[in-house]
Design a protein around this motif. Structure first.
Motif, PDB file in Angstrom:
ATOM      1  N   GLU A 156       0.843  -1.214   0.000  1.00 47.70           N
ATOM      2  CA  GLU A 156       0.000   0.000   0.000  1.00 47.70           C
ATOM      3  C   GLU A 156       0.868   1.251   0.000  1.00 47.70           C
ATOM      4  O   GLU A 156       0.663   2.176  -0.784  1.00 47.70           O
ATOM      5  CB  GLU A 156      -0.855  -0.003   1.270  1.00 47.70           C
ATOM      6  CG  GLU A 156      -2.316  -0.146   0.995  1.00 47.70           C
ATOM      7  CD  GLU A 156      -3.113   0.170   2.257  1.00 47.70           C
ATOM      8  OE1 GLU A 156      -4.321   0.253   2.137  1.00 47.70           O
ATOM      9  OE2 GLU A 156      -2.523   0.317   3.365  1.00 47.70           O
ATOM     10  N   ASN A 161      -2.051  -1.166  -5.707  1.00 44.03           N
ATOM     11  CA  ASN A 161      -3.455  -1.326  -5.360  1.00 44.03           C
ATOM     12  C   ASN A 161      -3.786  -2.816  -5.196  1.00 44.03           C
ATOM     13  O   ASN A 161      -4.065  -3.508  -6.156  1.00 44.03           O
ATOM     14  CB  ASN A 161      -4.289  -0.695  -6.484  1.00 44.03           C
ATOM     15  CG  ASN A 161      -5.756  -0.662  -6.149  1.00 44.03           C
ATOM     16  OD1 ASN A 161      -6.136  -0.838  -4.980  1.00 44.03           O
ATOM     17  ND2 ASN A 161      -6.584  -0.468  -7.159  1.00 44.03           N
ATOM     18  N   SER A 163      -5.604  -6.031  -2.463  1.00 47.65           N
ATOM     19  CA  SER A 163      -6.482  -6.243  -1.321  1.00 47.65           C
ATOM     20  C   SER A 163      -5.751  -7.107  -0.287  1.00 47.65           C
ATOM     21  O   SER A 163      -4.882  -7.918  -0.644  1.00 47.65           O
ATOM     22  CB  SER A 163      -7.770  -6.941  -1.761  1.00 47.65           C
ATOM     23  OG  SER A 163      -7.506  -8.295  -2.064  1.00 47.65           O
ATOM     24  N   LYS A 165      -6.952  -9.535   1.324  1.00 44.92           N
ATOM     25  CA  LYS A 165      -7.291 -10.952   1.085  1.00 44.92           C
ATOM     26  C   LYS A 165      -6.332 -11.579   0.057  1.00 44.92           C
ATOM     27  O   LYS A 165      -5.839 -12.700   0.252  1.00 44.92           O
ATOM     28  CB  LYS A 165      -8.739 -11.006   0.567  1.00 44.92           C
ATOM     29  CG  LYS A 165      -9.325 -12.368   0.482  1.00 44.92           C
ATOM     30  CD  LYS A 165     -10.839 -12.282   0.247  1.00 44.92           C
ATOM     31  CE  LYS A 165     -11.346 -13.572  -0.352  1.00 44.92           C
ATOM     32  NZ  LYS A 165     -11.389 -13.544  -1.809  1.00 44.92           N
TER      33      LYS A 165
END
Ligand code: DC
Length: 219
Positions: A156, A161, A163, A165
């Motif tokens: 990040e 970009n 997630s 998960k």
């Protein structure tokens, strides 16, 4: 002379090894970056058949340099330092690193690099397969949840970009591949000192390892 830190992805090996290298004026070697660079070359070449790729690899001159907290890798003069950290490389690197020809290439290169000076290096099989006679061996570990969160924040912060998960899934997949592969799997060397960093601050883990190094080596 070499001090090695092995452990699963996201256990804090590379940030720890870098910080210790800076504090104790040691050279730093990031073995994962070499596997990432080889993976990057395979992808950039259009994912050729493995035999063809191994032939290509014999013509590749990899150069490394550690400057200002960043481990730089160049292949035949082309700088791959940023490219090798992408998620695409992360999702293919375990497959490429499991090939014995690739491991032979990277291991020979690492032995050449560390021939002069005192190095601290991080990886998966350094204490077991590559440098079984390393002066000191550490094995760092932390829970999957904590490792995934650290890697997620890192990505990040570098503007990628992704997630949480997906990052967690990628770490879990890589752990399984790295631990179960036939060639030099990830495992703790019997004589490695275990450092579990779950719940520890960065400063705590650095102090613990630095103290052990200072007790054992006159720098
Ligand atoms: O440390 P890293 O996540 O940048 O390493 C990338 C991959 O390289 C990792 O999934 C497994 C492989 N690797 C390896 O097989 N042996 C090493 N000594 C270092 C890394």
């Amino acid at each position: 002379m070499i001090i090695v830190i092995d452990g699963p992805a996201g256990s804090g090996k590379s940030s720890t090894a870098k910080s210790i290298a800076n504090r104790l004026s040691l050279h730093y070697l990031d073995s994962g970056a070499l596997y990432r660079a080889v993976t990057c070359l395979w992808i950039n070449a259009g994912k050729p058949e493995k035999e063809q790729f191994f032939n290509m690899l014999t013509e590749v001159h990899l150069q490394v340099e550690y400057i200002n907290d960043l481990f730089h890798v160049k292949a035949n003069g082309e700088d791959l330092t940023n490219q090798i950290r992408s998620q695409e490389i992360s999702s293919h690197v375990s497959e490429i690193a499991s090939l014995p020809e690739v491991r032979g290439y990277v291991n020979a290169l690492m032995k050449k690099i560390i021939a002069n000076g005192i190095y601290i290096a991080d990886g998966r099989d350094l204490g077991t397969a590559v440098f079984p006679d390393a002066f000191l061996k550490f094995y760092m570990d932390a829970s999957l949840e904590e490792r995934a969160m650290r890697r997620f924040r890192e990505l990040e912060n570098s503007g990628q970009n992704v997630s949480f998960k997906d990052v967690k899934q990628n770490l879990n997949d890589r752990d399984l591949k790295d631990k179960s592969r036939v060639s030099d799997p990830l495992k703790k060397a019997p004589d490695a000192i275990l450092i579990d960093t779950t719940g520890k601050t960065f400063e705590e883990q650095i102090s613990e390892i630095t103290q052990i190094i200072k007790e054992n080596i006159k720098l």
